[in-house]
Motif scaffolding. Structure first.
Motif, PDB file in Angstrom:
ATOM      1  N   CYS A  39       0.816  -1.219   0.000  1.00 51.66           N
ATOM      2  CA  CYS A  39       0.000   0.000   0.000  1.00 51.66           C
ATOM      3  C   CYS A  39       0.848   1.266   0.000  1.00 51.66           C
ATOM      4  CB  CYS A  39      -0.954  -0.006   1.197  1.00 51.66           C
ATOM      5  SG  CYS A  39      -0.138   0.374   2.767  1.00 51.66           S
ATOM      6  N   GLY A  40       2.142   1.139   0.230  1.00 58.29           N
ATOM      7  CA  GLY A  40       3.010   2.317   0.233  1.00 58.29           C
ATOM      8  C   GLY A  40       2.857   3.177   1.469  1.00 58.29           C
ATOM      9  N   GLY A  41       2.227   2.650   2.528  1.00 55.55           N
ATOM     10  CA  GLY A  41       2.126   3.398   3.782  1.00 55.55           C
ATOM     11  C   GLY A  41       0.709   3.823   4.153  1.00 55.55           C
TER      12      GLY A  41
ATOM     13  N   CYS B 109      -0.523   2.330   7.260  1.00 52.42           N
ATOM     14  CA  CYS B 109       0.198   1.057   7.398  1.00 52.42           C
ATOM     15  C   CYS B 109       1.677   1.390   7.512  1.00 52.42           C
ATOM     16  CB  CYS B 109      -0.081   0.196   6.161  1.00 52.42           C
ATOM     17  SG  CYS B 109       1.020  -1.214   5.935  1.00 52.42           S
TER      18      CYS B 109
ATOM     19  N   CYS C   9       5.057  -1.985   5.641  1.00 56.10           N
ATOM     20  CA  CYS C   9       5.417  -2.492   4.313  1.00 56.10           C
ATOM     21  C   CYS C   9       6.629  -1.801   3.707  1.00 56.10           C
ATOM     22  CB  CYS C   9       4.208  -2.398   3.372  1.00 56.10           C
ATOM     23  SG  CYS C   9       3.538  -0.733   3.200  1.00 56.10           S
TER      24      CYS C   9
ATOM     25  N   CYS D 215      -2.753  -5.116   2.844  1.00 58.78           N
ATOM     26  CA  CYS D 215      -1.442  -4.875   2.234  1.00 58.78           C
ATOM     27  C   CYS D 215      -0.636  -6.151   2.502  1.00 58.78           C
ATOM     28  CB  CYS D 215      -0.820  -3.658   2.905  1.00 58.78           C
ATOM     29  SG  CYS D 215       0.928  -3.390   2.573  1.00 58.78           S
TER      30      CYS D 215
ATOM     31  N   GLY E 273       2.588  -5.567   4.091  1.00 52.48           N
ATOM     32  CA  GLY E 273       2.294  -5.121   5.450  1.00 52.48           C
ATOM     33  C   GLY E 273       1.948  -6.314   6.336  1.00 52.48           C
TER      34      GLY E 273
ATOM     35  N   TYR F 139      -6.327  -4.395   8.663  1.00 50.75           N
ATOM     36  CA  TYR F 139      -6.524  -3.972   7.271  1.00 50.75           C
ATOM     37  C   TYR F 139      -7.993  -3.889   6.853  1.00 50.75           C
ATOM     38  CZ  TYR F 139      -1.535  -4.152   6.711  1.00 50.75           C
ATOM     39  OH  TYR F 139      -0.199  -3.905   6.856  1.00 50.75           O
TER      40      TYR F 139
END
Ligand SMILES: [Zn+2]
Length: 433
Positions: free
Chosen positions: A265-267, A288, A291, A396, A399, A417
């Motif tokens: 998810c890139g955060g 998140c 990840c 994610c 994640g 999530y």
């Protein structure tokens, strides 16, 4: 990509001040507590929940279309005895003690398997051995159904028990070293996704979902890759992840929902409805921090003004504009961190808006990995900095890996999530229809 060292916290001041003896005894005490706690944790909460054999859940059968588009032919191989019937009818059209590599083609009045003509528009192939059916280099459990469509093309569908299907999906969707709890969470998400696909398939549908990432990646028991190497499509550990979570699903207000998930998810996960209008409330989008080690946590693309303009021409055309050269591309105020990126593309006096998803698709061959990104002007053109890999809604997967490594359970990962979701036994849910 962040190294593990980046994530370590600085020592606490009290630790620096403590004497050596005090430090040693503290450490020993801590180790003893940690050993006890680890043992307890393994005993008490191994996976989503303790699932004793008498609780083993027998789900429905699932129908998996092995390709997204119909095909001209398929290469079959069958280990051991087999029978072919016209699907839905009992008379046997053909039987054999085994079948070497043979091509199945569609004919005007049925199928041809090697030299054998089979007069039926639908075939069902059953092997005495399970797994024993090979299609295009993949070994499958269950049965194979071959459907002829109106254009004399072929659809090959694998019918098998849901839990057997999931054993391959867990390995197809998540690497084996992502951790036991992450893979248990993956099994629960994949089971719920599959059950929703079965429930939502129209009565006339010939399959419930696809064997690709359009639905969930399903490779069968083993398969031969493009180099000719035989690879495992499921493993002891994927079967264990499915068995340990047998029958557990995700629900929202007592009902199943389709849980989306993506690689990284890139955060920050995406609000599901940004891309999937029917996404259930547990896809509200959450932060998140697990990840950062993902391969595509961040990615960048540098393009000249000409190159970016040319990539955006079809998009402009679809919006009734003619784009020659971008004057400015600027962000449009978003509705929050969980929203898609949005941009306004200006050329002289005219402009049009694009979403990060538009750009992700337009720039896929340049390396765009996700619909969330920012764009900066550079000396020679534009730099696009993206966040994450995949659509970004729901779980994610990187994640989940990070959370498993931090000692969190499958239940905690799923509840993180899919906020608001409840993990329930499928057997206890009311029938959908
Ligand atoms: Zn993430």
């Amino acid at each position: 990509m962040a190294s593990p060292a980046d994530r370590r916290a600085a020592p606490e001041p009290w630790l620096r001040r403590a004497g050596r003896l005090a430090l040693l005894s503290s450490l020993l005490g801590l180790l003893a507590v940690l050993a006890w706690w680890t043992g307890q944790r393994d005993l008490q909460t191994p996976l989503v929940d303790v699932s004793s054999p008498r609780d083993a859940w027998v789900g429905p059968a699932i129908r998996v279309a092995l390709s997204e588009a119909p095909v001209a032919s398929a290469v079959l191989r069958i280990d051991g005895a087999f029978t072919i019937t016209a699907a839905g009818k009992s008379p046997v059209l053909h039987r054999g003690t085994s079948l070497g590599t043979t091509t199945l083609r569609v004919t005007s009045d049925g199928f041809r398997l090697g030299k054998v003509l089979l007069a039926a528009k639908r075939l069902e192939i059953t092997a005495a051995r399970d797994p024993g059916l090979w299609v295009d280099g993949h070994l499958y459990r269950g049965r194979i159904r071959c459907e002829q469509d109106a254009n004399q093309r072929l659809r090959v569908i694998n019918l098998l028990p849901l839990e057997s299907y999931l054993a391959s999906v867990v390995d197809g969707e998540m690497p084996r070293d992502f951790g036991r709890e992450a893979r248990a969470a993956q099994a629960v998400a994949a089971r719920t996704y599959a059950l929703m696909s079965i429930r939502e398939a129209p009565a006339s549908a010939l399959w419930d979902l696809y064997a690709t990432v359009r639905s969930q990646k399903y490779l069968g028991v083993t398969y031969t890759d493009s180099t000719g190497s035989e690879l495992a499509g499921e493993s002891e550990s994927s079967r264990a992840a499915v068995a340990a979570t047998s029958g557990w699903v995700l629900t929202y207000r007592g009902k199943l929902f389709r849980p989306y998930y993506a690689a990284c998810c890139g955060g920050q996960t995406l609000r599901g409805t940004e891309l999937f209008p029917e996404a259930a409330p547990p896809h509200s989008g959450i932060a998140c921090r697990y990840c950062k080690e993902a391969t595509w946590y961040r990615w960048t693309i540098d393009l000249s003004v000409t190159a970016l303009s040319s990539k955006l021409k079809p998009l402009a055309r679809s919006k009734g504009r003619t784009l020659t050269a971008i004057s400015v591309i600027e962000p449009v105020a978003s509705t929050g961190p969980e929203a898609l990126s949005r941009f306004r593309v200006r050329q002289g006096q005219q402009s049009f808006d694009v979403t990060g998803q538009d750009l992700r698709l337009a720039l896929a061959s340049d390396g765009a990995k996700s619909p969330r990104m920012s764009i900066q002007r550079t000396a020679t053109g534009y730099r696009i900095t993206g966040r994450g890999h995949g659509h970004g809604a729901g779980m994610c997967q990187w994640g989940a890996r990070g959370q498993a490594a931090a000692g969190r359970t499958a239940r905690q990962i799923l509840e993180h999530y899919y906020p608001g979701a409840t993990i329930a036994r499928a057997a206890n849910l009311a029938p959908a229809r």
